[in-house]
Design a protein around this motif. Sequence first.
Motif, PDB file in Angstrom:
ATOM      1  N   GLU A   1       0.824  -1.196   0.000  1.00  0.00           N
ATOM      2  CA  GLU A   1       0.000   0.000   0.000  1.00  0.00           C
ATOM      3  C   GLU A   1       0.867   1.258   0.000  1.00  0.00           C
ATOM      4  OE1 GLU A   1      -2.808   0.031   3.124  1.00  0.00           O
ATOM      5  OE2 GLU A   1      -3.872   1.811   2.376  1.00  0.00           O
TER       6      GLU A   1
ATOM      7  N   ILE B   1      -6.002   2.338  -6.301  1.00  0.00           N
ATOM      8  CA  ILE B   1      -5.308   1.752  -5.162  1.00  0.00           C
ATOM      9  C   ILE B   1      -6.134   0.619  -4.576  1.00  0.00           C
ATOM     10  CG2 ILE B   1      -4.558   2.171  -2.778  1.00  0.00           C
ATOM     11  CD1 ILE B   1      -3.585   4.887  -3.653  1.00  0.00           C
TER      12      ILE B   1
ATOM     13  N   GLU C   1       0.907   4.160  -2.807  1.00  0.00           N
ATOM     14  CA  GLU C   1       0.593   5.552  -2.509  1.00  0.00           C
ATOM     15  C   GLU C   1       1.686   6.481  -3.002  1.00  0.00           C
ATOM     16  OE1 GLU C   1      -0.249   5.298   1.601  1.00  0.00           O
ATOM     17  OE2 GLU C   1      -2.391   4.976   1.273  1.00  0.00           O
TER      18      GLU C   1
END
Lengths: 79, 739, 42
Positions: B569, B582, B573
Amino acid sequence: MRFTVAHLKRGERGIIKSFDQDILPIKLLELGCLPGNEVELIQEAPLRDPLYINVSGSHIAIRRTVALQIEIEPIQGHE
Amino acid sequence: MSKDIKVALIGNPNTGKTSVFNRLTGLNQKVGNYPGITVEKKQGICRLSRGKKAHIVDLPGTYSLNTTSLDESVAVELLLNRNAPDFPDLVVVVSDVENLKRNLLLFTQIKDLRLPAVLVINMADRMKRKGISLDVAALEKKLQTRIALVSTRKNTGIETLKQIIEEYRCLSCQPTIDIKTIDPEYFQRLGKAFPNEDLYKLWVVITQDVNFTPLQKKLPGGEKSFEIKSRQELKKLQHKETIKRYQFINEILKESYAVDLKAARGLRASIDRVLTHRIFGYLIFFVILLTIFQAIFDWSSVPMDAIDAFFASASEWVKGALPEGILTNLIAEGIIAGIGGIVIFIPQIAFLFLFISILEESGYMSRVVFLMDRLMRPFGLSGKSVVPLISGTACAIPAVMATRNIESWKERLITILVTPFMTCSARLPVYLIIISLVIPQGRFLGLSFQALALMMLYLLGFMAAMVSAWALNRILKIPTRRFFMVEMPNYKLPLWKNVFYTVVEKTKSFVYGAGKIILAISIVLWFLGSTGFTEDYNNAETIVSDRVAGQGYTQYSKNYIASNLEAYESALEAETTDASRIADSLEARRGDLEARALSQEIASYRLEHSIIGNMGKFIEPLVQPLGYDWKIGIAVITSFAAREVFVGTLATIYSVGSDEEETIKNRMAAEINEEKGEPLFNLASGVSLLLFYAFAMQCMSTLAIVKRETNSWKWPLLQLAFMSTFAYLTALAAYQILA
Amino acid sequence: MEVWQHIIAYLALGAAVFYLARKFFFPSKPSKGCGPDDCDCH
């Protein structure tokens, strides 16, 4: 008193007179530890045991108990 | 073969006999300053002129034919047995110019066996420095032999020696002294009892028994009615013989050998004054030891890391390059891991042998023996035990063999029994991985905790050896003559060729010896871990899938998925700010990770119900009090054959069926103790494992060698029982106190 | 191919088991040692 290899001081020499045949190992004889030959005490370990000797050219270390069996005639006033 | 001239090379220790052998054959191996270092029978081929060859056997060093040890008796036996395939056509007696007198003792004995004998006078390059003058021609005439004046260091005189070997038929077989004269009556009776035998040979056979019991008296034609003399009487005769030989030798040397003592002041005395000094001697020895250990660790860590990495990637490569199947898996997970576990030892072993052989070659080791003898004696050991104890930090096997020159059986036995306590290199991988897992980072007085822990373990091994030696000395009731004698050879610069070949040879024999076992065990283990006969094993897939569907993933898998997702993650990002993309990517990634977690759970379920899993569960109650789970239990059992198998076993167990290319350390760190829910490898269980490996015997090869050297199963079994119990109890105590 | 993989793999297993068994259960080491007697010089 019997004077033996164990009674030598560092750098002192003597001539082997006799020894106890039953106690001394044959190996010592073979290395030149025979009556009439010269012994010199080169070095002693702490507690004077073992002893580092030169006997007729053979440089060997032996324990004190064995050294006490080799009777010698000390040579006075060396060098 | 039959046309070759068969040559036996014999000589006193420290005469450079092995160097002569190396020069003659070009096939190098060890030359030792330490008495009795040449233990094995070494053979080689020497090329002579016109295509002729000499087959050369390098016999163990001996001062005379009156054998007092196993090594020496090997030499004498070969010379006595006319029917042996190696029985020599001629004997080359190697002597050194400084100690010619005592070297001649052996020479006259060999000559009296009526064997053609050549005299090599080695270290001729030292003659000038030592003020020695020698009339070779006169000596040759007196001894009725040929003499080769040789310097192995300067490589001179070897061609002369080869020529003499080639012309061996011209050598006289005349004996030097008449043995009968030492006791005419006895030898007359001996001659009557064995009329066809040579008297001197009979005498050597008889006296073999006096010094060295296990050799059977092989008198030809049986015992007959011949009165045997008592040991004491025979010994007296041996003394007489020695004295007679020296008389003979002195007579000969009077005219041909002279030493100018004024010219003979050497370095030796001054070096000895420092190295055997009652304070500096010990300090120097201590510093040398520390330097050696430091060097071994510093120098070997880089190649060891490289080897580790290499085998990890090799395993990965095999999986990719070979077609899928059982053999590919066996190679990648079993065999490569197994070989890696052996190869990783090479740097350490090589460095250790390098240092030991330098110490021996230079003559320093004998000084250590001298310095340490008195200190070792209260523990029932001899100064000569120091060498095996130091070698034991490389490997107990050569160390146990190095006890052979300890004269007293009791001192030798105790040395053999306690040497395996020394921290051998096989313990290192176990120590290193566990220390890095459970000992915290941090420093104390500039030393890292981890390094301190390792030092403590070395110290602990040494102390265990000394304490048990002390106890054994009290317990063992072996009447023994505590004779001790060590020759202090002249100092010399090591011959680098000799050092190099020792290192290569010792390392090779360790790798092949231990390596075959480890490889075989890895193969068997892999099969045991990937085979199962129970319902649970066969239906692992459905059982685990059902469980996951019902109760969800295990804690381990949950952590695995969560931590991987988090990392993914934050990576995403950094790349994009599009929230829905995402979320999509994360979802895809989650599915991916869950599939992996599932297959891992299936694999570990399979492993748990494989043959090895069942075995592990069976012994779990035994190892649980020490803080181990069944996997560690399995590793402890398999490493019974050899300690280093421990890490390999865990590697195999963890990698069976696993797709992840994770290092074994990470895998171990992630293991959870199922009962307590805390990491399996924590301080308590880690220390318990370390102590267990410090004290447990865990080495089949050492047991085998102890059996061979003590000639009975009694001692290795006692050793095994004692060390294992002691290890178990200390590990138990450590875990129970720390946990 | 699959068959060959199995054959070779099990041959390796057999060799390994045979080697270990011979090494540890039937050691054929020469039993020559000093033995319980004193290797002393007399």
